[in-house]
Motif scaffolding. Structure first.
Motif, short mmCIF file in Angstrom:
data_model
loop_
_atom_site.label_atom_id
_atom_site.label_comp_id
_atom_site.label_asym_id
_atom_site.label_seq_id
_atom_site.Cartn_x
_atom_site.Cartn_y
_atom_site.Cartn_z
N ALA A 1 58.33 -26.25 22.10
CA ALA A 1 59.15 -27.21 22.85
C ALA A 1 58.33 -27.84 23.97
O ALA A 1 57.71 -28.88 23.80
N THR A 2 58.27 -27.18 25.13
CA THR A 2 57.42 -27.70 26.21
C THR A 2 55.95 -27.40 25.95
O THR A 2 55.07 -28.03 26.53
N GLY A 3 55.69 -26.42 25.11
CA GLY A 3 54.32 -26.02 24.81
C GLY A 3 53.79 -24.93 25.73
O GLY A 3 52.69 -24.41 25.52
N ALA A 4 54.57 -24.55 26.74
CA ALA A 4 54.10 -23.58 27.73
C ALA A 4 53.92 -22.19 27.12
O ALA A 4 52.93 -21.50 27.40
N THR A 5 54.86 -21.76 26.29
CA THR A 5 54.78 -20.42 25.71
C THR A 5 53.60 -20.30 24.76
O THR A 5 52.82 -19.35 24.82
N ALA A 6 53.46 -21.26 23.84
CA ALA A 6 52.35 -21.24 22.89
C ALA A 6 51.01 -21.32 23.62
O ALA A 6 50.04 -20.65 23.25
N SER A 7 50.94 -22.13 24.68
CA SER A 7 49.70 -22.25 25.45
C SER A 7 49.34 -20.93 26.10
O SER A 7 48.16 -20.52 26.09
N ALA A 8 50.33 -20.24 26.67
CA ALA A 8 50.08 -18.95 27.30
C ALA A 8 49.62 -17.93 26.27
O ALA A 8 48.74 -17.10 26.55
N ALA A 9 50.21 -17.97 25.07
CA ALA A 9 49.82 -17.03 24.01
C ALA A 9 48.38 -17.28 23.57
O ALA A 9 47.62 -16.34 23.34
N ILE A 10 47.99 -18.54 23.46
CA ILE A 10 46.61 -18.87 23.07
C ILE A 10 45.63 -18.39 24.15
O ILE A 10 44.57 -17.85 23.85
N ASP A 11 45.99 -18.58 25.42
CA ASP A 11 45.15 -18.08 26.52
C ASP A 11 44.98 -16.57 26.42
O ASP A 11 43.88 -16.04 26.63
#
Length: 237
Positions: A153-163
């Motif tokens: 959605a916002t991309g925040a969760t997926a971005s944090a998981a990739i980090d």
């Protein structure tokens, strides 16, 4: 508007029809689970065809006694990483596609209601053994982590998981989602915008569909609703 080059949207007619069924508010929890798994299978088939290759291995014999050379996937050290809860709905599909069992590491994240920023509440990546030469192969950072999250959605969760996966030491990430927002994809695609030595992107994103935006609560419009609640029958909790 074009998508980032690392983003791949499926154009398969059957997937698009199933996605329309999944969007409906009348779709039951049982039907939601089946549709998420079926769509995940179709996305996974495309994503892994692009992200994996085969190498020649040992010799074996057919039931008629003829010798042949076995082929196995490369890279060999692959893991599945579902984001809790909704990512669990995609695990069976990917397990059925892969030719042998792989380790499954779970990341638990939720969005804080006021800021919509991800909060990690569970992580079972084996950090304590990853750097040990004597640790089991499954405990070492994966050459390829397949990250499963039905919604970007916002991309925040997926971005944090990739980090988190990058910090662990994975070589590459393939992120597979059922549906994403355009802005969310832009955000995620920029998190780890690097290439490997052989020219592959560190992160490739495969989605079943793309919607234009999100509402004030961070939900995709028209979207699928809260997939975790729909999968586990907890709508209105």
């Amino acid at each position: 508007m074009s998508l980032p080059p690392s983003v791949h949207k499926s154009t398969h007619a059957l997937l698009r029809a199933k996605l329309s069924q999944l969007r409906s508010q009348s779709t039951s929890a049982r039907e939601t689970k089946l549709l998420v798994s079926e769509i995940a299978t179709m996305i996974g088939y495309e994503a892994l065809a692009d992200g994996l290759s085969v190498t020649a291995g040992a010799k074996d014999k057919s039931p008629l006694g003829y010798e042949y050379t076995c082929e196995t996937i490369s890279p060999g050290h692959v893991s599945l990483v579902p984001i809790l809860r909704s990512g669990l709905g995609m695990v069976d599909a990917f397990q059925s596609l892969l030719p042998y069992p792989v380790p499954i590491f779970h990341l638990g994240m939720y969005r804080e209601k006021s800021t919509l920023q991800p909060v990690e509440y569970y992580n079972n990546l084996p950090y304590h053994t990853a750097s040990s030469p004597s640790s089991p192969e499954s405990s070492k950072p994966s050459d390829l982590a397949i990250l499963l999250d039905p919604i970007i959605a916002t991309g925040a969760t997926a971005s944090a998981a990739i980090d988190t996966l990058r910090d662990w030491g994975v070589g590459r990430v393939i992120l597979c989602s059922v549906l994403a927002s355009r802005d969310g994809l832009e955000k995620v695609a920029a998190v780890w915008d690097e290439k490997t030595a052989d020219g592959k992107s560190r992160v490739e994103i495969w989605v079943g569909g793309v919607d234009d935006g999100v509402d004030g609560k961070g939900m995709i419009r028209p979207g699928l609703g809260d997939v975790g609640d729909r999968l586990f029958g907890t709508i209105g909790k």
